[in-house]
Design a protein around this motif. Structure first.
Motif, PDB file in Angstrom:
ATOM      1  N   LEU A  18     -44.869 -16.352  32.796  1.00  0.00           N
ATOM      2  CA  LEU A  18     -44.360 -17.717  32.862  1.00  0.00           C
ATOM      3  C   LEU A  18     -43.175 -17.737  33.813  1.00  0.00           C
ATOM      4  CD1 LEU A  18     -44.117 -19.089  29.184  1.00  0.00           C
ATOM      5  CD2 LEU A  18     -45.598 -19.952  31.003  1.00  0.00           C
ATOM      6  N   ARG A  19     -42.922 -18.886  34.408  1.00  0.00           N
ATOM      7  CA  ARG A  19     -41.714 -19.063  35.183  1.00  0.00           C
ATOM      8  C   ARG A  19     -40.944 -20.255  34.632  1.00  0.00           C
ATOM      9  NH1 ARG A  19     -40.607 -20.431  41.568  1.00  0.00           N
ATOM     10  NH2 ARG A  19     -41.288 -22.526  40.904  1.00  0.00           N
ATOM     11  N   LEU A  20     -39.734 -19.998  34.198  1.00  0.00           N
ATOM     12  CA  LEU A  20     -38.853 -21.050  33.735  1.00  0.00           C
ATOM     13  C   LEU A  20     -37.974 -21.515  34.894  1.00  0.00           C
ATOM     14  CD1 LEU A  20     -37.631 -19.596  30.317  1.00  0.00           C
ATOM     15  CD2 LEU A  20     -39.721 -20.881  30.829  1.00  0.00           C
ATOM     16  N   SER A  21     -37.680 -22.803  34.882  1.00  0.00           N
ATOM     17  CA  SER A  21     -36.794 -23.385  35.883  1.00  0.00           C
ATOM     18  C   SER A  21     -35.647 -24.103  35.188  1.00  0.00           C
ATOM     19  CB  SER A  21     -37.548 -24.381  36.767  1.00  0.00           C
ATOM     20  OG  SER A  21     -38.617 -23.770  37.441  1.00  0.00           O
ATOM     21  N   CYS A  22     -34.520 -24.145  35.853  1.00  0.00           N
ATOM     22  CA  CYS A  22     -33.360 -24.874  35.341  1.00  0.00           C
ATOM     23  C   CYS A  22     -32.688 -25.547  36.526  1.00  0.00           C
ATOM     24  CB  CYS A  22     -32.395 -23.933  34.642  1.00  0.00           C
ATOM     25  SG  CYS A  22     -30.815 -24.687  34.180  1.00  0.00           S
ATOM     26  N   THR A  23     -32.695 -26.877  36.516  1.00  0.00           N
ATOM     27  CA  THR A  23     -32.099 -27.642  37.594  1.00  0.00           C
ATOM     28  C   THR A  23     -30.771 -28.221  37.136  1.00  0.00           C
ATOM     29  OG1 THR A  23     -34.267 -28.163  38.498  1.00  0.00           O
ATOM     30  CG2 THR A  23     -32.435 -29.557  39.182  1.00  0.00           C
ATOM     31  N   ASN A  72     -32.156 -20.886  43.875  1.00  0.00           N
ATOM     32  CA  ASN A  72     -32.372 -21.599  45.127  1.00  0.00           C
ATOM     33  C   ASN A  72     -31.266 -22.637  45.217  1.00  0.00           C
ATOM     34  OD1 ASN A  72     -33.159 -23.398  47.161  1.00  0.00           O
ATOM     35  ND2 ASN A  72     -35.322 -22.920  46.849  1.00  0.00           N
ATOM     36  N   ASN A  73     -30.257 -22.329  45.986  1.00  0.00           N
ATOM     37  CA  ASN A  73     -29.102 -23.230  46.061  1.00  0.00           C
ATOM     38  C   ASN A  73     -29.449 -24.575  46.700  1.00  0.00           C
ATOM     39  OD1 ASN A  73     -27.460 -21.345  44.805  1.00  0.00           O
ATOM     40  ND2 ASN A  73     -26.685 -20.514  46.733  1.00  0.00           N
ATOM     41  N   ALA A  74     -30.444 -24.581  47.577  1.00  0.00           N
ATOM     42  CA  ALA A  74     -30.845 -25.837  48.210  1.00  0.00           C
ATOM     43  C   ALA A  74     -31.472 -26.799  47.198  1.00  0.00           C
ATOM     44  CB  ALA A  74     -31.825 -25.566  49.343  1.00  0.00           C
ATOM     45  N   LYS A  75     -32.025 -26.238  46.122  1.00  0.00           N
ATOM     46  CA  LYS A  75     -32.667 -27.065  45.100  1.00  0.00           C
ATOM     47  C   LYS A  75     -31.849 -27.138  43.813  1.00  0.00           C
ATOM     48  CE  LYS A  75     -37.401 -26.312  46.692  1.00  0.00           C
ATOM     49  NZ  LYS A  75     -38.778 -25.916  46.314  1.00  0.00           N
ATOM     50  N   ASN A  76     -30.664 -26.552  43.827  1.00  0.00           N
ATOM     51  CA  ASN A  76     -29.813 -26.544  42.631  1.00  0.00           C
ATOM     52  C   ASN A  76     -30.565 -26.008  41.414  1.00  0.00           C
ATOM     53  OD1 ASN A  76     -27.877 -27.705  44.228  1.00  0.00           O
ATOM     54  ND2 ASN A  76     -27.583 -29.514  42.968  1.00  0.00           N
ATOM     55  N   THR A  77     -31.351 -24.988  41.627  1.00  0.00           N
ATOM     56  CA  THR A  77     -32.245 -24.502  40.588  1.00  0.00           C
ATOM     57  C   THR A  77     -32.149 -22.992  40.433  1.00  0.00           C
ATOM     58  OG1 THR A  77     -33.775 -26.341  40.964  1.00  0.00           O
ATOM     59  CG2 THR A  77     -34.652 -24.418  39.812  1.00  0.00           C
ATOM     60  N   VAL A  78     -32.177 -22.554  39.183  1.00  0.00           N
ATOM     61  CA  VAL A  78     -32.276 -21.133  38.856  1.00  0.00           C
ATOM     62  C   VAL A  78     -33.599 -20.918  38.142  1.00  0.00           C
ATOM     63  CG1 VAL A  78     -31.043 -21.378  36.656  1.00  0.00           C
ATOM     64  CG2 VAL A  78     -31.092 -19.160  37.820  1.00  0.00           C
ATOM     65  N   TYR A  79     -34.204 -19.765  38.392  1.00  0.00           N
ATOM     66  CA  TYR A  79     -35.513 -19.454  37.839  1.00  0.00           C
ATOM     67  C   TYR A  79     -35.446 -18.190  36.970  1.00  0.00           C
ATOM     68  CZ  TYR A  79     -36.856 -22.480  41.730  1.00  0.00           C
ATOM     69  OH  TYR A  79     -36.968 -23.527  42.606  1.00  0.00           O
ATOM     70  N   LEU A  80     -36.374 -18.121  36.041  1.00  0.00           N
ATOM     71  CA  LEU A  80     -36.576 -16.893  35.293  1.00  0.00           C
ATOM     72  C   LEU A  80     -38.074 -16.608  35.310  1.00  0.00           C
ATOM     73  CD1 LEU A  80     -35.151 -14.673  33.617  1.00  0.00           C
ATOM     74  CD2 LEU A  80     -35.854 -15.933  31.571  1.00  0.00           C
ATOM     75  N   GLN A  81     -38.464 -15.657  36.128  1.00  0.00           N
ATOM     76  CA  GLN A  81     -39.863 -15.236  36.186  1.00  0.00           C
ATOM     77  C   GLN A  81     -40.075 -14.180  35.112  1.00  0.00           C
ATOM     78  OE1 GLN A  81     -42.501 -16.309  38.325  1.00  0.00           O
ATOM     79  NE2 GLN A  81     -43.666 -15.119  36.820  1.00  0.00           N
TER      80      GLN A  81
END
Length: 123
Positions: A18-23, A72-81
């Motif tokens: 799974l990949r979690l995203s946090c914006t 991804n700083n351009a998308k203001n998002t951190v991911y957890l793969q």
């Protein structure tokens, strides 16, 4: 006001991914340290992974080699793969931001928190 919104939680079979995203809205995302924590029913909130403003990462031992945190700083998002998931990974996963820019395993070092996303791993 800084808000964190997690997504990507789901029901998955053991061994799956799974990949979690946090914006993050508002604030200066690129300067934040970001962390992922998880909380299983009846248990305390535990550290999972963190990444600082310079992209240095830190992992809890049980997820090291299976989970990868990135940003991804351009998308203001951190991911957890997450890969090779196990039933013991089942929990609500929370995203957190540290205004200091650093990273930490300690929940109280984080300034802002999301509402969480449920990850359930079936055996």
């Amino acid at each position: 006001q800084v808000q964190l919104v997690e997504s990507g939680g789901a029901l998955v079979q053991a061994g799956g991914s799974l990949r979690l995203s946090c914006t993050v809205s508002e604030g200066t995302f690129s300067s934040y340290g970001m962390g992922w924590f998880r909380q299983a029913p009846g248990k305390e909130r535990d550290f999972v992974a963190a990444i600082n403003w310079a992209n240095t990462t830190l992992y809890e031992d049980s997820v090291h080699g299976r989970f990868t945190i990135s940003r991804n700083n351009a998308k203001n998002t951190v991911y957890l793969q997450m890969s090779a998931l196990k039933p013991e990974d089942t929990a609500v996963y929370f995203c957190a931001a540290a205004a200091s820019g650093s990273y930490s395993q300690r929940w109280y070092m984080y300034t802002y928190w999301g509402q969480g996303t449920q990850v359930t791993v079936s055996s």
